[in-house]
Design an enzyme around this catalytic site. Structure first.
Site, PDB file in Angstrom:
ATOM      1  N   ASN A 156       0.826  -1.220   0.000  1.00  0.00           N
ATOM      2  CA  ASN A 156       0.000   0.000   0.000  1.00  0.00           C
ATOM      3  C   ASN A 156       0.852   1.258   0.000  1.00  0.00           C
ATOM      4  OD1 ASN A 156      -2.979  -0.743   0.141  1.00  0.00           O
ATOM      5  ND2 ASN A 156      -2.006  -2.170   1.589  1.00  0.00           N
ATOM      6  N   LEU A 163      -2.112   2.104  18.376  1.00  0.00           N
ATOM      7  CA  LEU A 163      -1.431   3.349  18.752  1.00  0.00           C
ATOM      8  C   LEU A 163      -1.962   3.841  20.089  1.00  0.00           C
ATOM      9  CD1 LEU A 163      -1.408   4.990  15.234  1.00  0.00           C
ATOM     10  CD2 LEU A 163       0.611   4.229  16.533  1.00  0.00           C
ATOM     11  N   HIS A 212      -7.991  -1.342   6.605  1.00  0.00           N
ATOM     12  CA  HIS A 212      -8.314  -2.657   7.179  1.00  0.00           C
ATOM     13  C   HIS A 212      -9.006  -3.526   6.130  1.00  0.00           C
ATOM     14  CE1 HIS A 212      -9.109  -5.521  10.360  1.00  0.00           C
ATOM     15  NE2 HIS A 212     -10.298  -5.682   9.809  1.00  0.00           N
TER      16      HIS A 212
HETATM   17  C1  GRF Z   1      -3.272  -4.696   4.291  1.00  0.00           C
HETATM   18  O1  GRF Z   1      -4.066  -5.783   3.899  1.00  0.00           O
HETATM   19  C2  GRF Z   1      -3.991  -3.872   5.304  1.00  0.00           C
HETATM   20  O2  GRF Z   1      -5.371  -3.850   5.111  1.00  0.00           O
HETATM   21  C3  GRF Z   1      -3.667  -4.585   6.588  1.00  0.00           C
HETATM   22  O3  GRF Z   1      -2.326  -4.990   6.425  1.00  0.00           O
HETATM   23  C4  GRF Z   1      -2.050  -5.195   5.049  1.00  0.00           C
HETATM   24  C5  GRF Z   1      -0.809  -4.423   4.701  1.00  0.00           C
HETATM   25  O4  GRF Z   1      -0.308  -4.786   3.467  1.00  0.00           O
HETATM   26  N1  GRF Z   1      -3.899  -3.736   7.721  1.00  0.00           N
HETATM   27  P1  GRF Z   1       0.950  -4.057   2.844  1.00  0.00           P
HETATM   28  O5  GRF Z   1       2.072  -4.112   3.885  1.00  0.00           O
HETATM   29  O6  GRF Z   1       0.570  -2.647   2.525  1.00  0.00           O
HETATM   30  O7  GRF Z   1       1.297  -4.848   1.636  1.00  0.00           O
END
Ligand code: GRF
Length: 195
Positions: free
Chosen positions: A9, A87, A103
């Site tokens: 992400n 946090l 999430h």
């Molecule tokens: C994502 O699926 C997010 O929703 C969850 O952790 C994952 C993180 O993925 N909280 P990345 O590290 O961004 O690949």
């Protein structure tokens, strides 16, 4: 951004938002081995590791150090994507209504760290992705945006995971862009959730 793992992400934000609608001022990782740190380096974004082990397991102290690091970079928005941990209040009061989390479920359904597997195990016909404001309740703050994803009857965990991640890579950059452009008012969302 706050991360702990792969940082796909973070990668999506680097590609779609960084240097355009907004600048990613820094990346904090709770894990020194996180691949997200490589992504930050490759994009020339400053990063730092805030592992609990380096703070004698004191989450509040670790979080305050992280808040200072981010404040020194004058961040206007904190985005958690895959950041492991809740946090603490001291951190959240430094960035009121300015901490977002991503999430992999349609919250309030399936909070916690096994959301995709939990949704599959529950046999739901629909799940999704949520961006929400962070408060001290795990995955519990006001919802900012969601994407709904149908679950096929013969869905495999891998297939659903891939579709969820693809949806995340669209939703998170879109939300951050909207916040940066003033199209999404986080104070208003927080205020409405309080009433
Ligand atoms: C994502 O699926 C997010 O929703 C969850 O952790 C994952 C993180 O993925 N909280 P990345 O590290 O961004 O690949």
């Amino acid at each position: 951004m706050l991360v702990s793992g792969s940082g796909s992400n973070l990668g999506a934000l680097i590609e779609r938002v960084h240097g355009r609608a907004a600048t990613i001022a820094g990346v904090c990782s709770s894990n020194g081995e996180a691949f997200a740190l490589e992504r930050a380096r490759a994009a020339g974004i400053e990063s730092a590791v805030f592992a609990l082990g380096d703070h004698a397991g004191d989450t509040s102290r670790r979080d305050l150090g992280m808040a200072d690091w981010l404040a020194a970079r004058e961040v206007e928005l904190v985005v958690c994507a895959g950041f492991m941990g809740i946090l603490t209040g001291g951190f959240l009061t430094r960035f009121p209504s300015r901490v977002l989390n991503l999430h992999p479920s349609l919250l309030p359904a399936f909070p916690g760290s096994h959301a995709i597997d939990d949704a599959l195990a529950a046999g739901v016909s629909e799940t999704g992705v949520t961006v929400h404001l962070v408060d001290e309740v795990l995955d519990g703050g006001p919802i900012v945006a969601q994407t709904r994803i149908p679950v096929d009857y013969d869905e495999t965990p891998e297939g659903l995971r891939a579709r969820i991640h693809a949806a995340e890579h669209q939703l998170l950059p879109a939300v951050v862009e909207d916040v940066a452009r003033g199209a999404l008012d986080l104070d208003d969302i927080a205020r409405k959730a309080r009433t």
